[in-house]
Design an enzyme around this catalytic site. Structure first.
Site, mmCIF file in Angstrom:
data_model
loop_
_atom_site.group_PDB
_atom_site.id
_atom_site.type_symbol
_atom_site.label_atom_id
_atom_site.label_comp_id
_atom_site.label_asym_id
_atom_site.label_seq_id
_atom_site.Cartn_x
_atom_site.Cartn_y
_atom_site.Cartn_z
ATOM 1 N N LYS A 13 4.703 11.985 15.605
ATOM 2 C CA LYS A 13 4.953 13.356 16.050
ATOM 3 C C LYS A 13 6.330 13.487 16.695
ATOM 4 O O LYS A 13 6.463 13.862 17.871
ATOM 5 C CB LYS A 13 3.884 13.799 17.034
ATOM 6 C CG LYS A 13 2.556 14.133 16.381
ATOM 7 C CD LYS A 13 1.672 14.813 17.396
ATOM 8 C CE LYS A 13 0.543 15.553 16.735
ATOM 9 N NZ LYS A 13 -0.435 16.016 17.686
ATOM 10 N N GLY B 229 0.803 -1.220 0.000
ATOM 11 C CA GLY B 229 0.000 0.000 0.000
ATOM 12 C C GLY B 229 0.832 1.263 0.000
ATOM 13 O O GLY B 229 2.061 1.246 -0.112
ATOM 14 N N GLY C 87 2.404 4.762 1.561
ATOM 15 C CA GLY C 87 3.000 5.126 2.853
ATOM 16 C C GLY C 87 4.483 4.834 2.888
ATOM 17 O O GLY C 87 5.039 4.216 1.968
ATOM 18 N N GLY C 88 5.127 5.286 3.957
ATOM 19 C CA GLY C 88 6.576 5.282 4.068
ATOM 20 C C GLY C 88 7.258 3.939 3.882
ATOM 21 O O GLY C 88 8.321 3.846 3.273
ATOM 22 N N GLY D 67 -8.191 0.842 -0.008
ATOM 23 C CA GLY D 67 -8.509 -0.586 -0.084
ATOM 24 C C GLY D 67 -7.926 -1.387 1.061
ATOM 25 O O GLY D 67 -7.855 -2.618 0.964
ATOM 26 N N LEU E 24 -2.011 4.363 11.180
ATOM 27 C CA LEU E 24 -1.640 5.532 11.989
ATOM 28 C C LEU E 24 -1.577 5.164 13.466
ATOM 29 O O LEU E 24 -0.716 5.640 14.190
ATOM 30 C CB LEU E 24 -2.633 6.682 11.760
ATOM 31 C CG LEU E 24 -2.586 7.321 10.366
ATOM 32 C CD1 LEU E 24 -3.761 8.271 10.154
ATOM 33 C CD2 LEU E 24 -1.265 8.064 10.147
ATOM 34 N N GLU F 67 -3.733 -3.007 -5.500
ATOM 35 C CA GLU F 67 -4.489 -1.793 -5.825
ATOM 36 C C GLU F 67 -3.557 -0.784 -6.504
ATOM 37 O O GLU F 67 -3.807 -0.318 -7.593
ATOM 38 C CB GLU F 67 -5.035 -1.262 -4.501
ATOM 39 C CG GLU F 67 -5.566 0.113 -4.513
ATOM 40 C CD GLU F 67 -6.102 0.478 -3.123
ATOM 41 O OE1 GLU F 67 -6.679 -0.391 -2.446
ATOM 42 O OE2 GLU F 67 -5.926 1.630 -2.714
HETATM 43 N N1 COA Z 1 -1.474 10.627 16.167
HETATM 44 C C1 COA Z 1 -1.088 11.859 15.744
HETATM 45 N N2 COA Z 1 -0.357 12.084 14.643
HETATM 46 C C2 COA Z 1 0.005 11.006 13.927
HETATM 47 C C3 COA Z 1 -0.348 9.699 14.308
HETATM 48 C C4 COA Z 1 -1.113 9.524 15.464
HETATM 49 N N3 COA Z 1 -1.482 8.311 15.870
HETATM 50 N N4 COA Z 1 0.150 8.836 13.407
HETATM 51 C C5 COA Z 1 0.799 9.567 12.490
HETATM 52 N N5 COA Z 1 0.717 10.869 12.816
HETATM 53 C C6 COA Z 1 1.318 11.986 12.042
HETATM 54 C C7 COA Z 1 2.766 11.664 11.747
HETATM 55 O O1 COA Z 1 3.621 12.169 12.793
HETATM 56 C C8 COA Z 1 2.973 12.394 10.449
HETATM 57 O O2 COA Z 1 3.125 13.778 10.678
HETATM 58 P P1 COA Z 1 4.557 14.477 10.428
HETATM 59 O O3 COA Z 1 4.825 14.229 8.960
HETATM 60 O O4 COA Z 1 4.272 15.887 10.765
HETATM 61 O O5 COA Z 1 5.483 13.749 11.332
HETATM 62 C C9 COA Z 1 1.637 12.247 9.737
HETATM 63 O O6 COA Z 1 0.682 12.010 10.772
HETATM 64 C C10 COA Z 1 1.616 11.109 8.711
HETATM 65 O O7 COA Z 1 1.996 9.911 9.315
HETATM 66 P P2 COA Z 1 2.814 8.799 8.519
HETATM 67 O O8 COA Z 1 2.794 7.581 9.335
HETATM 68 O O9 COA Z 1 4.131 9.357 8.088
HETATM 69 O O10 COA Z 1 1.914 8.626 7.230
HETATM 70 P P3 COA Z 1 2.242 7.959 5.840
HETATM 71 O O11 COA Z 1 2.467 9.001 4.838
HETATM 72 O O12 COA Z 1 3.247 6.859 5.971
HETATM 73 O O13 COA Z 1 0.816 7.304 5.491
HETATM 74 C C11 COA Z 1 -1.244 6.269 6.135
HETATM 75 C C12 COA Z 1 0.266 6.356 6.367
HETATM 76 C C13 COA Z 1 -1.775 5.228 7.104
HETATM 77 C C14 COA Z 1 -1.910 7.609 6.394
HETATM 78 C C15 COA Z 1 -1.501 5.862 4.663
HETATM 79 O O14 COA Z 1 -0.885 4.642 4.410
HETATM 80 C C16 COA Z 1 -2.988 5.708 4.386
HETATM 81 O O15 COA Z 1 -3.652 6.672 4.092
HETATM 82 N N6 COA Z 1 -3.508 4.464 4.501
HETATM 83 C C17 COA Z 1 -4.926 4.195 4.312
HETATM 84 C C18 COA Z 1 -5.216 3.643 2.947
HETATM 85 C C19 COA Z 1 -4.595 2.317 2.666
HETATM 86 O O16 COA Z 1 -3.938 1.711 3.482
HETATM 87 N N7 COA Z 1 -4.808 1.851 1.448
HETATM 88 C C20 COA Z 1 -4.315 0.584 1.025
HETATM 89 C C21 COA Z 1 -3.756 0.452 -0.298
HETATM 90 S S1 COA Z 1 -2.966 1.845 -1.111
#
Ligand code: COA
Length: 434
Positions: free
Chosen positions: A363, A217, A219-220, A338, A315, A240
């Protein structure tokens, strides 16, 4: 000149002229990210700004910036409804300016059918072939659902759009008007994964068998996992999102698609997002098949792949194993996408597994992502009864089949050490640990 070329010429106009065909009250939609013709939507916004048309709505998924309708001055005049917030639309979602849908990606087309209220589909396509077909190139997703319901279809032809194969064709006879714009496709910046992403990638890779079919998926951790899987044999792809990590795995020989039990010898995807490397790879490449999301993300179809391995990001997770991947508390961040389709499909696959990856803290290390309870208002993206394995840089918590106490213990063991004592204290207060 062939008959389709004549038709093309007849339908060819400009973005501004297409905007003139949009009437007050229209509900418009564009497919995911690079599928939206920016000049057309900005010309519609110009008409709204001039007061020529009112009460326009548009729908979009992972919408990029550069769309005028996202600006505050269009609130209430050119409304945007999001299906998945991306960098361009997140702020408006968080301010409450944009309404949003929050559903599994596999259901988007069904929802277009259910609502049956789409006036105009605005989309970007690759150049027409000699049979009169345009390919949607790097995306397909929910497009069929939109096409079934749209009263008017307008396309922008972009010669930079790769030509891909599958069901993702639209015929010139289905199109009302065409404009052209040649512009490189938006590239997702591919950064170097962090040290923690590499640790997580390596932990997951140890649990991925040879001959597995994989989904990775957004993300990082995705880039790190791509590298960690490089030594595997005969992997397959059913995903996906087709990304840089997938291209690297194909190029290094880890993916052959030869041992797949469903769509053997082909990578299956519903949208491609990444650097130019991805768009170059998929162009005119019959080894990738682009199919509708209601098919690709259908858990029954996912499960037709034996040894299906799904990896998505989260998250936060609570002691129950409920995963939030789309909101920060009640505030929208992205969308469910997805994720749950794949958690469910992987569980139904023979030998399948699903992994939710997250660094142990967020954070800047100030908060733990493993929590006794999800943050007040957080949406549950992946349900506790279906979640299999959570992975942080400290290891894997294999939750499925475990008691509440065992789950909680496993999760505390992969929390950041500085939060473990506090988590243990809370678990005792909740009478989960004794
Ligand atoms: N509480 C508060 N802030 C939070 C947090 C929490 N529990 N978890 C993450 N954050 C903050 C992080 O610190 C980061 O902020 P910063 O950049 O200022 O440090 C920001 O939120 C993003 O977090 P990060 O974990 O780096 O996000 P990411 O870019 O790796 O994306 C998802 C992770 C989960 C958001 C992303 O994968 C997603 O949208 N998933 C849902 C959809 C999915 O899984 N689809 C499947 C197939 S594509």
């Amino acid at each position: 000149m062939g008959k389709f070329d004549v038709l093309y010429k007849e339908k060819l106009t400009t973005a501004e002229e297409i905007a003139q065909m949009i009437k007050s009250g229209y509900n418009c939609a564009s497919p995911i990210c690079m599928g939206e013709p920016v000049d057309v939507v900005n010309s519609i916004a110009d008409r709204v700004a001039r007061g020529e048309i009112q009460n326009i709505r548009t729908n979009g998924t992972l919408t990029f910036g550069g769309r005028d309708y996202l600006k505050e001055e269009f609130a209430g005049k050119f409304d945007f409804q999001s299906w998945f917030f991306g960098a361009g639309s997140r702020k408006g979602g968080q301010d409450g300016r944009f309404d949003y849908f929050s559903y599994n990606y596999s259901d988007y087309p069904l929802i277009y059918d259910l609502r049956n209220d789409l006036d105009a589909l605005l989309m970007v396509v690759s150049p027409m072939d000699e049979h009169g077909y345009f390919s949607t190139g790097p995306y397909f997703g929910e497009t069929l659902g939109m096409l079934r319901n749209a009263k008017h279809v307008f396309v922008e032809v972009n010669r930079f759009m790769p030509r891909t194969f599958g069901e993702n064709f639209i015929h010139i006879s289905q199109v009302e008007a065409i404009c052209e714009k040649d512009e490189p496709i938006f590239e997702l910046p591919v950064g170097e994964p962090s040290e923690n992403d590499y640790k997580i990638g390596n932990i997951i890779a140890e649990m991925v068998p040879d001959e597995a079919t994989i989904q990775i998926g957004i993300g990082g951790v995705s880039g790190a996992l791509g590298k960690a899987l490089a030594g595997k044999k005969d992997l397959g792809i059913h995903t996906e999102m087709f990304s840089d990590a997938m291209v690297e795995l194909i190029e290094c020989g880890a993916v052959t698609n030869e041992k797949k039990t469903f769509h053997k010898r082909q990578s299956v995807s519903t949208f491609c997002f990444g650097s130019k490397k991805v768009y170059d790879y998929i162009d005119n490449n019959p080894s990738l098949v682009m199919l509708p999301v209601e098919y690709v993300n259908d858990p029954y179809n996912i499960a037709r792949n034996d040894k299906f391995i799904s990896v998505n990001a989260g998250l936060e997770v609570d002691f129950f194993g409920q995963v939030c991947s789309e909101t920060i508390g009640p505030v929208p961040f992205s969308g469910p996408g997805g994720q749950f389709d794949y958690v469910k499909g992987a569980k139904m696959s023979k030998g399948g597994r699903s992994f939710i990856a997250m660094t142990s803290t967020a954070k800047g290390g100030t908060i733990s992502r493993i929590k006794p309870m999800l943050t007040y208002g957080a949406a549950v993206t992946s349900h506790k009864n279906e979640v299999d394995c959570i992975v942080t840089e400290y290891g894997a918590a294999e939750l499925f089949g475990k008691t509440m106490r065992e789950r909680t213990r496993a999760l505390i063991n992969i929390a950041h050490p500085k939060f473990r004592q506090e988590l243990e204290f809370e678990a005792k207060k909740m009478n989960i640990l004794i």
